[in-house]
Design an enzyme around this catalytic site. Structure first.
Site, PDB file in Angstrom:
ATOM      1  N   ARG A 123      45.891  38.923  39.435  1.00  0.00           N
ATOM      2  CA  ARG A 123      44.977  40.055  39.250  1.00  0.00           C
ATOM      3  C   ARG A 123      45.656  41.365  39.657  1.00  0.00           C
ATOM      4  O   ARG A 123      45.472  42.393  39.011  1.00  0.00           O
ATOM      5  CB  ARG A 123      43.697  39.824  40.061  1.00  0.00           C
ATOM      6  CG  ARG A 123      42.597  40.771  39.706  1.00  0.00           C
ATOM      7  CD  ARG A 123      41.274  40.332  40.264  1.00  0.00           C
ATOM      8  NE  ARG A 123      41.261  40.330  41.726  1.00  0.00           N
ATOM      9  CZ  ARG A 123      40.211  39.969  42.457  1.00  0.00           C
ATOM     10  NH1 ARG A 123      39.113  39.559  41.860  1.00  0.00           N
ATOM     11  NH2 ARG A 123      40.246  39.988  43.773  1.00  0.00           N
ATOM     12  N   LYS A 225      41.229  45.901  40.256  1.00  0.00           N
ATOM     13  CA  LYS A 225      40.820  46.215  41.623  1.00  0.00           C
ATOM     14  C   LYS A 225      41.504  47.497  42.111  1.00  0.00           C
ATOM     15  O   LYS A 225      42.260  47.510  43.095  1.00  0.00           O
ATOM     16  CB  LYS A 225      41.113  45.020  42.534  1.00  0.00           C
ATOM     17  CG  LYS A 225      40.054  44.879  43.617  1.00  0.00           C
ATOM     18  CD  LYS A 225      39.992  43.486  44.166  1.00  0.00           C
ATOM     19  CE  LYS A 225      39.175  43.404  45.421  1.00  0.00           C
ATOM     20  NZ  LYS A 225      37.776  43.772  45.291  1.00  0.00           N
ATOM     21  N   GLU A 261      27.678  44.749  37.907  1.00  0.00           N
ATOM     22  CA  GLU A 261      27.993  44.099  39.179  1.00  0.00           C
ATOM     23  C   GLU A 261      27.440  44.904  40.333  1.00  0.00           C
ATOM     24  O   GLU A 261      26.914  46.006  40.152  1.00  0.00           O
ATOM     25  CB  GLU A 261      29.494  43.827  39.319  1.00  0.00           C
ATOM     26  CG  GLU A 261      30.375  45.026  39.458  1.00  0.00           C
ATOM     27  CD  GLU A 261      31.839  44.620  39.675  1.00  0.00           C
ATOM     28  OE1 GLU A 261      32.584  44.592  38.691  1.00  0.00           O
ATOM     29  OE2 GLU A 261      32.233  44.370  40.827  1.00  0.00           O
TER      30      GLU A 261
HETATM   31  C1  COI Z   1      36.425  41.413  48.467  1.00  0.00           C
HETATM   32  O1  COI Z   1      35.445  40.705  48.285  1.00  0.00           O
HETATM   33  O2  COI Z   1      37.506  40.937  48.862  1.00  0.00           O
HETATM   34  C2  COI Z   1      36.391  42.851  48.220  1.00  0.00           C
HETATM   35  O3  COI Z   1      37.416  43.404  48.026  1.00  0.00           O
HETATM   36  C3  COI Z   1      35.124  43.605  48.250  1.00  0.00           C
HETATM   37  C4  COI Z   1      35.199  44.742  49.209  1.00  0.00           C
HETATM   38  C5  COI Z   1      34.147  45.742  48.873  1.00  0.00           C
HETATM   39  C6  COI Z   1      35.070  44.286  50.636  1.00  0.00           C
END
Ligand code: COI
Length: 378
Positions: A123, A225, A261
């Site tokens: 990812r 991400k 989401e």
């Molecule tokens: C995760 O779930 O690892 C994330 O990156 C979400 C984040 C907003 C804590």
């Protein structure tokens, strides 16, 4: 005066150590080659029963850089601490950065495992391509995650008390003035012990459907991400939390009617034997927990659908739940949409509880890992 590794250990036994003291120790230690903690290292002195999702300084972080050639050099573990950045670093000026989240779990016998870390690596590579950055290879990524977990082993909670959340970052650290890719990149991995993500612990979530603020749009970076996906939702989240909600559920930016989401996680609906989740077409992050739950549900005989889901369908769902690395699998107790509060029955036989206990069973080694999801750190 306390010196050497003992100094570092001593100071970091308490999470309440002031950052001033920590910084002093960091300076004194900077030239010392980090010793990797061994498996018999005493556990960190923290309250394992009350871990939330709060930053705690651990011992080491992993770091490596790459420049023009696009190849990341062999990285190394450094003491956890601040990093130097040029004021004109690409990440600071133009948001050229990605992050990941994965967890290390300790089993009853003390052995430590990761869950599908290569999926995070892939990812990150896809995100890096979108954000015009070079990326570490899958081997480099997984190896860095393993090294970080091992070096901070004493911070991995006892079995069943939580996990070590591992945060890989890929950021443009080279200086740049005009809008263009940065001339240098840093891949960094740090870690922190965590328990429940939400302040209310395992209590069902109360979500608020946001109609004006959108998280992502077609052609944007919502499917990767990127760090740039997170600050823009803070305002909507802050407002929702001030009104007693746990988090915000976003709608698509074009039709303003399909659910996408939640700020920190993916969403699922259950109706009868059908599990549905919004289709990922560039505006939804393809969560690794999301993917895993879809596989588990399929194994358990559910029909699994990725499709456009109208917010109006929320009212007829039997069950709604969220998934994410940080969040885990969290049942939703209510969703407020257009001023109407939809309540969901919470019982011990929820489908999401079945899915979650199977996931945890695989992670803990009590259910056979048929898909090779689990990676042991030795
Ligand atoms: C995760 O779930 O690892 C994330 O990156 C979400 C984040 C907003 C804590």
């Amino acid at each position: 005066m306390i010196r050497g590794a003992a100094c570092f250990r001593k100071l970091f036994q308490s999470s309440a150590v002031s950052s001033k003291v920590a910084a002093k120790c960091y300076t004194a230690q900077a030239a010392v080659q980090p010793a990797i903690y061994s498996s018999d290292e005493e556990s960190a002195d923290i309250d394992w029963d009350n871990l939330g999702f709060n930053l705690m300084q651990t011992d080491y972080m992993y770091m490596t850089k790459c420049s023009d050639d696009g190849v990341f050099r062999k990285g190394q573990l450094n003491r956890y601490g601040n990093i130097n950045l040029s004021p004109s670093a690409g990440v600071l000026n133009y948001g050229q950065g990605l992050f990941e989240g994965t967890k290390a779990y300790r089993r009853d016998d003390g052995r430590v495992f990761l869950f599908r870390p290569e999926q995070n690596a892939i990812r990150m590579q896809i995100g890096a391509e979108r954000m015009c950055m070079p990326s570490p290879t899958t081997d480099q990524f997984v190896n860095a995650v393993k090294q970080t977990a091992l070096a901070n082993k004493r911070w991995i909670p006892p079995s069943g008390k939580g996990s070590l959340y591992i945060r890989p970052l890929l950021i443009g650290t080279g200086p740049i003035l005009g809008l263009s890719p940065a001339p240098e990149y840093t891949f960094l991995v740090y870690a922190c012990p965590v328990g429940n993500y939400f302040k209310q612990g395992t209590a069902p979530l109360n979500l608020y459907v946001e109609e004006d603020v959108h998280r992502a749009s077609r052609g944007g970076a919502g499917g990767v991400k990127s760090i740039t996906n997170y600050a823009p939702v803070l305002k909507a989240m802050k407002n929702a939390k001030a009104n007693g909600y746990s988090d915000v559920l976003y709608l698509d930016a074009v039709n303003k009617k399909y659910i996408e989401e939640v700020s920190s996680c993916n969403i699922f609906l259950v109706k009868g034997n059908v599990l549905s989740t919004p289709i990922a077409k560039g505006t939804i992050l393809e969560g690794i927990t999301r993917k895993s739950i879809m596989d588990i549900a399929h194994d358990l005989g559910y029909t699994v659908e990725e499709r456009l889901i109208e917010a109006d369908e929320l009212i007829s769902a039997d069950e709604v739940f969220c998934t994410g690395t940080a969040v885990g699998v969290a049942p939703v107790g209510s969703i407020t949409y257009k001023g109407q509060r939809i309540e969901y029955k919470i019982s011990s036989d929820l489908s999401c509880k079945q899915f979650y206990s199977r996931l945890v069973g695989i992670q803990r080694g009590v259910i056979k890992d048929e898909r090779d999801w689990i990676v042991e750190i030795e």
